[in-house]
Design a protein around this motif. Structure first.
Motif, PDB file in Angstrom:
ATOM      1  N   ILE A   9     -15.281  18.528  -1.436  1.00 17.61           N
ATOM      2  CA  ILE A   9     -15.004  17.670  -2.780  1.00 17.61           C
ATOM      3  C   ILE A   9     -15.909  18.139  -3.809  1.00 17.61           C
ATOM      4  O   ILE A   9     -15.296  18.354  -4.670  1.00 17.61           O
ATOM      5  CB  ILE A   9     -15.319  16.129  -2.244  1.00 17.61           C
ATOM      6  N   LYS A  12     -14.450  21.288  -5.169  1.00 19.67           N
ATOM      7  CA  LYS A  12     -13.121  20.978  -5.850  1.00 19.67           C
ATOM      8  C   LYS A  12     -13.404  20.257  -7.308  1.00 19.67           C
ATOM      9  O   LYS A  12     -12.550  20.676  -8.154  1.00 19.67           O
ATOM     10  CB  LYS A  12     -12.386  20.303  -5.066  1.00 19.67           C
ATOM     11  N   ALA A  40     -15.656   0.876   2.502  1.00 15.73           N
ATOM     12  CA  ALA A  40     -14.831   1.767   2.548  1.00 15.73           C
ATOM     13  C   ALA A  40     -14.885   2.956   1.366  1.00 15.73           C
ATOM     14  O   ALA A  40     -14.479   4.146   1.190  1.00 15.73           O
ATOM     15  CB  ALA A  40     -13.553   1.230   2.528  1.00 15.73           C
ATOM     16  N   TYR A  43     -15.807   6.518   1.450  1.00 14.46           N
ATOM     17  CA  TYR A  43     -15.214   7.735   1.822  1.00 14.46           C
ATOM     18  C   TYR A  43     -13.762   7.654   1.390  1.00 14.46           C
ATOM     19  O   TYR A  43     -13.100   8.667   1.247  1.00 14.46           O
ATOM     20  CB  TYR A  43     -15.073   7.762   3.523  1.00 14.46           C
ATOM     21  N   ALA A  44     -13.499   6.581   0.777  1.00 12.25           N
ATOM     22  CA  ALA A  44     -11.893   6.373   0.113  1.00 12.25           C
ATOM     23  C   ALA A  44     -12.000   6.876  -1.132  1.00 12.25           C
ATOM     24  O   ALA A  44     -10.888   7.426  -1.723  1.00 12.25           O
ATOM     25  CB  ALA A  44     -11.627   4.944  -0.037  1.00 12.25           C
ATOM     26  N   CYS A  69      -8.211   8.126 -10.275  1.00 13.35           N
ATOM     27  CA  CYS A  69      -6.976   7.669  -9.603  1.00 13.35           C
ATOM     28  C   CYS A  69      -6.976   6.218  -9.180  1.00 13.35           C
ATOM     29  O   CYS A  69      -5.800   5.556  -9.220  1.00 13.35           O
ATOM     30  CB  CYS A  69      -7.131   8.240  -8.287  1.00 13.35           C
ATOM     31  N   THR A  71      -8.062   4.484  -6.777  1.00 17.93           N
ATOM     32  CA  THR A  71      -8.285   3.981  -5.501  1.00 17.93           C
ATOM     33  C   THR A  71      -9.289   3.009  -5.217  1.00 17.93           C
ATOM     34  O   THR A  71      -9.207   2.015  -4.363  1.00 17.93           O
ATOM     35  CB  THR A  71      -8.410   5.323  -4.285  1.00 17.93           C
ATOM     36  N   VAL A  74      -8.619  -0.801  -5.701  1.00 17.62           N
ATOM     37  CA  VAL A  74      -7.804  -1.215  -4.694  1.00 17.62           C
ATOM     38  C   VAL A  74      -8.249  -1.449  -3.449  1.00 17.62           C
ATOM     39  O   VAL A  74      -8.043  -2.475  -2.574  1.00 17.62           O
ATOM     40  CB  VAL A  74      -6.421  -0.275  -4.535  1.00 17.62           C
ATOM     41  N   VAL A  75      -9.508  -0.677  -3.047  1.00 17.02           N
ATOM     42  CA  VAL A  75      -9.990  -0.878  -1.673  1.00 17.02           C
ATOM     43  C   VAL A  75     -10.823  -2.144  -1.909  1.00 17.02           C
ATOM     44  O   VAL A  75     -10.981  -2.680  -0.930  1.00 17.02           O
ATOM     45  CB  VAL A  75     -10.919   0.624  -1.461  1.00 17.02           C
TER      46      VAL A  75
ATOM     47  N   LEU B 179      -3.775  -4.989  -6.565  1.00 20.31           N
ATOM     48  CA  LEU B 179      -2.625  -4.230  -6.228  1.00 20.31           C
ATOM     49  C   LEU B 179      -2.902  -4.017  -4.731  1.00 20.31           C
ATOM     50  O   LEU B 179      -3.896  -4.328  -4.273  1.00 20.31           O
ATOM     51  CB  LEU B 179      -2.988  -2.772  -6.778  1.00 20.31           C
ATOM     52  N   GLN B 181      -2.888  -3.347  -1.040  1.00 19.14           N
ATOM     53  CA  GLN B 181      -3.294  -2.054  -0.358  1.00 19.14           C
ATOM     54  C   GLN B 181      -2.303  -1.402   0.479  1.00 19.14           C
ATOM     55  O   GLN B 181      -2.414  -0.067   0.733  1.00 19.14           O
ATOM     56  CB  GLN B 181      -4.560  -2.384   0.609  1.00 19.14           C
ATOM     57  N   MET B 184       0.013   0.580  -2.006  1.00 22.25           N
ATOM     58  CA  MET B 184      -0.188   1.575  -2.989  1.00 22.25           C
ATOM     59  C   MET B 184      -0.614   2.560  -2.131  1.00 22.25           C
ATOM     60  O   MET B 184      -1.383   2.920  -1.463  1.00 22.25           O
ATOM     61  CB  MET B 184      -1.770   1.069  -3.728  1.00 22.25           C
ATOM     62  N   THR B 186      -2.170   6.350  -2.052  1.00 24.46           N
ATOM     63  CA  THR B 186      -3.377   7.110  -2.589  1.00 24.46           C
ATOM     64  C   THR B 186      -2.855   8.394  -2.258  1.00 24.46           C
ATOM     65  O   THR B 186      -2.836   8.986  -1.213  1.00 24.46           O
ATOM     66  CB  THR B 186      -4.712   6.691  -2.263  1.00 24.46           C
ATOM     67  N   VAL B 244      -3.530   2.726   0.804  1.00 26.04           N
ATOM     68  CA  VAL B 244      -4.733   2.551   0.716  1.00 26.04           C
ATOM     69  C   VAL B 244      -5.106   1.798   1.984  1.00 26.04           C
ATOM     70  O   VAL B 244      -6.342   2.087   2.476  1.00 26.04           O
ATOM     71  CB  VAL B 244      -4.974   1.766  -0.655  1.00 26.04           C
ATOM     72  N   LEU B 247      -5.589   4.496   4.718  1.00 22.66           N
ATOM     73  CA  LEU B 247      -6.747   5.376   4.291  1.00 22.66           C
ATOM     74  C   LEU B 247      -8.112   4.381   4.801  1.00 22.66           C
ATOM     75  O   LEU B 247      -9.041   5.056   5.332  1.00 22.66           O
ATOM     76  CB  LEU B 247      -7.008   5.788   2.793  1.00 22.66           C
ATOM     77  N   ILE B 248      -8.259   3.354   4.529  1.00 28.05           N
ATOM     78  CA  ILE B 248      -9.431   2.290   4.947  1.00 28.05           C
ATOM     79  C   ILE B 248      -9.688   2.458   6.296  1.00 28.05           C
ATOM     80  O   ILE B 248     -10.779   2.655   6.938  1.00 28.05           O
ATOM     81  CB  ILE B 248      -9.324   1.042   4.763  1.00 28.05           C
ATOM     82  N   GLN B 249      -8.595   2.186   7.082  1.00 32.40           N
ATOM     83  CA  GLN B 249      -8.435   2.252   8.640  1.00 32.40           C
ATOM     84  C   GLN B 249      -9.061   3.683   9.152  1.00 32.40           C
ATOM     85  O   GLN B 249      -9.735   3.723  10.125  1.00 32.40           O
ATOM     86  CB  GLN B 249      -6.992   2.005   9.199  1.00 32.40           C
ATOM     87  N   ARG B 251     -11.070   5.893   7.944  1.00 29.75           N
ATOM     88  CA  ARG B 251     -12.401   6.063   7.953  1.00 29.75           C
ATOM     89  C   ARG B 251     -12.654   7.589   7.426  1.00 29.75           C
ATOM     90  O   ARG B 251     -13.757   8.257   7.638  1.00 29.75           O
ATOM     91  CB  ARG B 251     -13.369   5.809   9.204  1.00 29.75           C
ATOM     92  N   THR B 253     -12.019  10.788   4.534  1.00 30.47           N
ATOM     93  CA  THR B 253     -11.726  11.287   2.924  1.00 30.47           C
ATOM     94  C   THR B 253     -10.308  11.804   2.872  1.00 30.47           C
ATOM     95  O   THR B 253      -9.864  12.612   3.867  1.00 30.47           O
ATOM     96  CB  THR B 253     -12.879  12.242   2.584  1.00 30.47           C
ATOM     97  N   LEU B 254      -9.760  11.567   1.694  1.00 29.99           N
ATOM     98  CA  LEU B 254      -8.482  12.380   1.463  1.00 29.99           C
ATOM     99  C   LEU B 254      -8.689  13.703   1.609  1.00 29.99           C
ATOM    100  O   LEU B 254      -7.684  14.591   2.075  1.00 29.99           O
ATOM    101  CB  LEU B 254      -7.971  12.015   0.315  1.00 29.99           C
ATOM    102  N   ASN B 255      -9.706  14.253   1.080  1.00 30.50           N
ATOM    103  CA  ASN B 255     -10.169  15.727   1.090  1.00 30.50           C
ATOM    104  C   ASN B 255      -9.990  16.107   2.832  1.00 30.50           C
ATOM    105  O   ASN B 255      -9.585  17.234   2.972  1.00 30.50           O
ATOM    106  CB  ASN B 255     -11.317  16.118   0.500  1.00 30.50           C
ATOM    107  N   LEU B 258      -6.614  16.619   3.399  1.00 28.55           N
ATOM    108  CA  LEU B 258      -6.009  17.670   2.854  1.00 28.55           C
ATOM    109  C   LEU B 258      -6.344  19.105   3.427  1.00 28.55           C
ATOM    110  O   LEU B 258      -5.460  19.889   3.720  1.00 28.55           O
ATOM    111  CB  LEU B 258      -6.477  17.731   1.406  1.00 28.55           C
ATOM    112  N   GLU B 259      -7.613  19.034   3.769  1.00 25.37           N
ATOM    113  CA  GLU B 259      -8.055  20.332   4.548  1.00 25.37           C
ATOM    114  C   GLU B 259      -7.441  20.519   5.915  1.00 25.37           C
ATOM    115  O   GLU B 259      -7.127  21.638   6.332  1.00 25.37           O
ATOM    116  CB  GLU B 259      -9.657  20.451   4.669  1.00 25.37           C
ATOM    117  N   LEU B 283      -2.612   7.586  -7.771  1.00 24.21           N
ATOM    118  CA  LEU B 283      -2.001   6.272  -7.023  1.00 24.21           C
ATOM    119  C   LEU B 283      -0.441   6.246  -7.257  1.00 24.21           C
ATOM    120  O   LEU B 283      -0.146   6.541  -8.361  1.00 24.21           O
ATOM    121  CB  LEU B 283      -2.485   4.915  -7.490  1.00 24.21           C
TER     122      LEU B 283
END
Lengths: 96, 436
Positions: A9, A12, A40, A43-44, A69, A71, A74-75, B179, B181, B184, B186, B244, B247-249, B251, B253-255, B258-259, B283
């Motif tokens: 990250i 990037k 959360a 990491y979110a 973003c 996020t 929302v988290v 909003l 979860q 939405m 992400t 979202v 994503l919380i579940q 644990r 990262t989005l990265n 992606l990787e 979002l």
């Protein structure tokens, strides 16, 4: 290769153009953050804006990394207070 | 600034600019406030622009629009860690105008151009101004507060094209304060530079042609979401999104997602040797038709993402609903003006929702209204089916001395073991009902 193909990250975020605001557009209610067993947002957030201070347990907010973003709020709407940076400030996407 | 404008639009994305052009062309005094330093500076999407509404708005100049490629090939893949089963549609005719109204575009370029069209039509577009609040008097929105400078600007009607976060719409109670979860999505994305010839070779494209590939299953590790690969002129947009909640579940990262996605064996070769040019996150509000916000209150209309106008389903359309809703918001105002009605009054804005319902915007969302709740209620479908289906098919085509009859029996046994025949049949029916 790491210059052209960043994997982390941090690397990037280095590709992005920012105009950093002097004041943070994010605040965190520290007591509620500490009381959250999951935390959360750590990491979110795709820009690693939120980091837990290992000494104090408080949430450090690296708002200048924010990619806007939304996020995080929302988290954790109960303790993340996020609003847009002032007009013209923050991240400037070239491609989007 | 105590001047009062006729119409004030928050946000220079496709929804706000569509409304601005239609209003300005009809001679309405319209101001657009954009918080980015330039239109597009804050705007992120996957990469596909649907253009049928643009043809109504900017038909004279559309040929000059900075589009990347005409999408002539669409691919929907079920992805598992080491295998893929895909539906691949290629139509050569889509390379000719109007390109099936589906092109790739980069928002930093397109949104700037589109906003220039609004200025050419007579709208004023102010960049670098963030609307921090709505001014409400006697239950009517009468203007906005602007940062920097703490100025107030007043208008007969305000159109909020603020985007997915919808702070202002939430503040005035057109939607719930937080909003959801589970609705939405992400998203994270990279734009990876590659020479055009390489892109055309790798994706089996002629010059100028592009592809939209969408993947269920492994890119989001079975969560509610999907991955995508879209081709631009000299770059590839690759990314993914999940709710979202999921994503919380996860644990992770989005990265990390992606990787992982970029390095899957079926994906890796598509982007190999490219140079990452940009990283972005955004979002998407996939509330679905059953959970839309209230679209108007006196003095205020919602358009585009702010109004939750996204057709998730298999189409993944956002920009066409944004531009469509912007046009219908403008039409609502113009009709009221024609009748001599106060254009911000409840009476003037009332027809807007009915116009959305009568157009493709809400007709399409209504058709797929069960979908967002369905995948939230039965999360195992997106989690398990891509893995199962790809394995059953991989087994079917595995060549060895097992007789083909035994192979088929083996697959039936797998279905029975993995899911159960009866459950499989009812779930297929359920899925069928959701998309019908």
């Amino acid at each position: 290769m790491s210059g052209t193909n960043p994997k982390t990250i941090e690397d990037k975020l280095g590709l992005l153009a920012y105009r950093t605001d002097e004041k943070s557009h994010i605040t965190v209610d520290q007591e509620k953050f500490k009381a959250d067993p999951v935390k959360a947002i750590l990491y979110a957030c795709p820009a690693k804006v939120y980091v837990e201070d290992p000494k104090t347990g408080e949430c450090i907010v690296n708002y200048e990394n924010c990619v806007e973003c939304g996020t995080c709020h929302v988290v954790a709407p109960q303790y993340v207070n996020w609003f847009y940076p002032e007009g013209g400030k923050g991240v400037h996407y070239k491609m989007g | 600034m105590d001047e009062q404008f006729e119409v004030l639009i928050i946000g220079a994305g496709p929804a706000g600019i569509s409304a601005a052009i239609a209003l300005a062309k009809a001679g309405v005094e319209v101001v657009v406030l954009e918080r980015g330093e330039y239109p597009g500076a804050k705007n992120v999407y996957g990469g596909i622009l649907f253009t049928h509404q643009l043809e109504k708005i900017v038909s004279e100049t559309l040929d000059e629009a900075p589009f990347e490629r005409a999408v002539t090939r669409r691919r929907f893949g079920a992805l598992a860690a080491d295998r893929e089963v895909a539906l691949d549609i290629k139509v050569a005719g889509w390379r000719d105008k109007p390109y099936n109204h589906t092109v790739t575009a980069l928002r930093g370029r397109f949104d700037r151009w589109f906003a220039e069209q609004a200025e050419a039509a007579g709208a004023q577009v102010f960049t670098g101004f963030m609307v921090s609040d709505l001014i409400v008097e006697n239950d009517r929105v009468v203007g906005v507060k602007v940062q920097p400078g703490d100025e107030e600007m007043r208008a007969q009607v305000v159109i909020s094209a603020e985007g997915a976060q919808a702070f202002l719409a939430r503040k005035v109670g057109l939607m719930a304060p937080h909003l959801p979860q589970r609705h939405m999505i992400t998203n994270v994305k990279e734009v990876i530079g590659l020479p055009p010839e390489k892109i055309e070779d790798r994706f089996l494209l002629e010059g100028g042609e592009g592809v939209a590939m969408e993947y269920f299953g492994e890119p989001v590790k079975g969560y509610f979401g999907m991955g995508f690969v879209y081709t631009n002129k000299d770059s590839i947009s690759i990314g993914l999104g999940l709710t979202v909640h999921d994503l919380i579940q996860s644990r992770e990262t989005l990265n990390d997602f992606l990787e992982y996605f970029k390095n899957l064996p079926t994906i890796r070769k598509l982007i190999e040797g490219g140079e990452t040019l940009e990283y972005a996150a955004h979002l998407i509000p996939e509330y679905g038709y059953n959970h839309l916000p209230k679209m108007t209150m006196p003095g205020l209309m919602l358009v585009g993402d702010t109004a939750g106008l996204i057709n998730g389903s298999v189409y993944h359309e956002g920009t066409s609903l944004a531009t469509g809703s912007g046009l219908l918001a403008a039409e609502t105002i113009l009709e009221a003006k024609e009748k001599g009605v106060d254009i911000g009054s409840r009476e003037a804005l009332a027809p807007y929702r009915a116009k959305l319902e009568a157009s493709f915007v809400l007709k399409d969302m209504k058709k797929f209204r069960r979908m967002p709740d369905f995948f939230n209620k039965y999360p195992h479908i997106l989690r398990d089916y891509p893995s199962h289906v790809t394995r059953w098919l991989a087994d079917y085509f595995t060549i060895d001395e097992t007789s083909k009859a035994d192979v088929e029996k083996g697959i039936l046994r797998s279905i029975r073991k993995d899911i159960g025949l009866w459950k499989f049949a009812t779930e297929m029916l359920r899925i069928g009902r959701v998309v019908r």
